[in-house]
Write a protein that holds these residues in place. Structure first.
Motif, short mmCIF file in Angstrom:
data_model
loop_
_atom_site.label_atom_id
_atom_site.label_comp_id
_atom_site.label_asym_id
_atom_site.label_seq_id
_atom_site.Cartn_x
_atom_site.Cartn_y
_atom_site.Cartn_z
N GLN A 300 0.86 -1.19 0.00
CA GLN A 300 0.00 0.00 0.00
C GLN A 300 0.89 1.24 0.00
N PRO A 301 0.49 2.30 -0.68
CA PRO A 301 1.31 3.52 -0.73
C PRO A 301 1.63 4.01 0.68
N ALA A 314 2.84 1.95 -4.20
CA ALA A 314 2.75 0.50 -4.07
C ALA A 314 3.48 -0.16 -5.23
N GLY A 315 4.00 -1.35 -4.98
CA GLY A 315 4.71 -2.09 -6.01
C GLY A 315 6.09 -2.50 -5.55
N ALA A 324 14.37 4.09 2.29
CA ALA A 324 14.28 2.93 3.18
C ALA A 324 14.09 3.37 4.62
N LEU A 325 14.74 4.49 4.97
CA LEU A 325 14.60 5.02 6.33
C LEU A 325 13.15 5.43 6.59
N TRP A 326 12.53 6.09 5.65
CA TRP A 326 11.14 6.50 5.82
C TRP A 326 10.19 5.30 5.72
N TYR A 327 10.56 4.33 4.91
CA TYR A 327 9.75 3.11 4.82
C TYR A 327 9.65 2.44 6.20
N THR A 458 6.16 -12.43 6.67
CA THR A 458 6.14 -12.28 5.23
C THR A 458 5.43 -11.02 4.80
N HIS A 459 4.75 -10.35 5.71
CA HIS A 459 3.97 -9.17 5.33
C HIS A 459 4.86 -7.94 5.24
N CYS A 460 4.77 -7.24 4.12
CA CYS A 460 5.50 -5.98 3.94
C CYS A 460 4.55 -4.95 3.38
N GLY A 461 4.89 -3.70 3.64
CA GLY A 461 4.10 -2.62 3.02
C GLY A 461 3.23 -1.91 3.96
#
Length: 461
Positions: A300-301, A314-315, A324-327, A458-461
């Protein structure tokens, strides 16, 4: 007898010089120096066989040696010595088989060929020696040469069935002093099988009971921080210890925070925490940049930035260090628990994508970033055993148990339930994938428990 005495042509001289670079002693045999040629050739073949055997049969032992400073020092010196010795052999061979012709062009060609061969040998030897030197620098910078407990070669774990390592993700910001440990996970690893369970604690646990002694005396009913300035969450314990030395008397600055946090989490989970490893998130971004980015799948965005000025669509995409830091940081339109999941995914992605080629290509940048970003109390003497244990972990399923709602109320945690769940999660000894036997055909599948969410991350995003 030299090449001139033998009357070697230009082509023959070049060929023999090249052959001697590939296999020592060829030029010596060609010029009648049988004993020297055989000795050089035998030594070279034995050296090649040794390197091939070590690289194929004793790979795990090589990994263990690669984290020992004394071996890395010896390797640095050995690689430099090898490059110089190889160059001497090439020059020696070239002198023996120099052609009889004395034109300027032929002399120039043979000299340039010999020089290039020496450079081709010295350059990779020097590069490999530098990598060994940098590796030693990283090991000696990050890992202490002394240990609070003796490391015994026969049993480095001193009989412990599990080794528990606290993994800390530390963050700081310009609008607040100090460091907050926003990610805290204990990796509990079975020392026999490598079976690993990750025990995740949220940053916003309240009323955390501190260990006995000065911490418990100051906060007898649970940690409350410094009201009204701080809410008294688990992620404040580290900095509180750094600010108040009397909380951990006798411990030097920089180690007070890890010491109190490690003891606190050990008390919360009901298991001993043997070591810690802390990653500074800003330094982590430098590690990602040194790798050339990290690829993740965003479901998800994600809005990021202090003023929501950025967006991670997303993607599947490669993130820069800052992205990556903000992710891993962003909580916009989500919460702490979603962020905890993203941080685990990010660390997992970095670990998987740090392949040997990527590491070699960016080794110097990675070494510099790693020294800035990571701190730990794992002693140098334990590193070989840690490497061996890491190889076992690769062959197992890693399970995860996070103490988040609805299992645990962060505002009023059930400490007995946490200890009970930890004891249950670590009671069995799961075997590796290769050793897993099929269940009997008539066996009933285990019933899932809503209170014990143990699963693969396994969940990301």
């Amino acid at each position: 007898m030299t090449g001139k005495d033998r009357g070697f042509s230009l082509g023959a001289s070049l060929a023999l010089t090249l052959a001697s670079a590939a296999l020592w002693g060829v030029a010596h045999l060609a010029t009648g120096r049988q004993r020297t040629g055989v000795l050089l050739m035998t030594f070279h073949l034995v050296m090649i066989a040794f390197v091939v055997t070590m690289a194929t049969t004793f790979k795990s032992q090589l990994l263990s040696l690669a984290v020992q400073p004394n071996w890395l020092t010896a390797l640095t010196g050995g690689l430099i010595g090898l490059g110089l010795t190889w160059s001497v052999v090439i020059i020696w061979s070239f002198v023996l088989v120099k052609p009889a012709v004395t034109t300027t062009a032929s002399r120039t060609l043979t000299t340039v060929t010999a020089t290039l061969l020496c450079a081709l040998i010295i350059a990779p030897s020097a590069y490999a020696a530098r990598l060994a030197y940098l590796s030693r620098d990283v090991v000696t910078s990050l890992f202490s040469a002394t240990s609070s407990t003796p490391v015994i070669a026969q049993d480095p774990w001193n009989g412990a069935r599990r080794v528990n390592v606290l993994l800390i993700g530390a963050d700081s910001a310009a609008n607040r002093p100090g460091v907050r440990t926003d990610s805290m996970t204990v990796a509990s690893v079975d020392t026999a099988t490598g079976a690993t369970t990750l025990l995740g604690l949220p940053r916003n646990l309240e009323q955390v009971r501190l260990p006995t002694g000065p911490p418990r005396e100051r906060f007898p009913y649970g940690f409350t921080g410094e009201p009204p300035y701080t809410p008294g969450l688990l992620n404040e314990v580290y900095q509180y210890a750094e600010d108040y030395p009397e909380m951990v008397p006798g411990v030097r600055k920089g180690q007070r925070g890890p010491t109190l946090l490690t003891k606190t989490i050990s008390n919360v989970l009901g298991i001993p925490v043997h070591y810690y490893a802390m990653v500074d998130m800003t330094g982590f971004a430098q590690i990602v940049d040194a790798m050339g980015g990290v690829k993740v799948t965003i479901r998800q965005p994600i809005t990021y930035g202090k003023y929501n000025e950025g967006l991670l669509p997303a993607g599947t995409r490669k993130l820069s260090g800052q992205e990556a830091l903000w992710y891993g940081r962003s909580r916009t339109h989500s919460d702490d628990y979603v962020r905890m999941g993203r941080q685990k995914c990010l660390l997992n992605a970095v670990a998987k994508q740090a392949d040997p080629i990527t590491v070699l290509n960016s080794f110097e940048k990675l070494a510099t970033a790693t020294k800035r970003a990571i701190s730990t109390d794992v002693p140098q003497a334990l590193l070989p055993a840690m490497i061996d244990l890491a190889q076992k972990v690769k062959g197992t399923h890693i399970r995860s148990l996070s103490f988040v709602p609805p299992l645990i109320s962060t505002g009023d945690p059930d400490w007995k339930l946490i200890k009970r769940k930890v004891a249950g999660a670590l009671a069995d000894r799961p075997v590796s994938k290769a050793a897993t036997a099929p269940a009997p055909r008539d066996a009933a599948p285990p019933a899932p428990s809503p209170e014990e969410p143990i699963s693969l991350d396994t969940h990301c995003g």
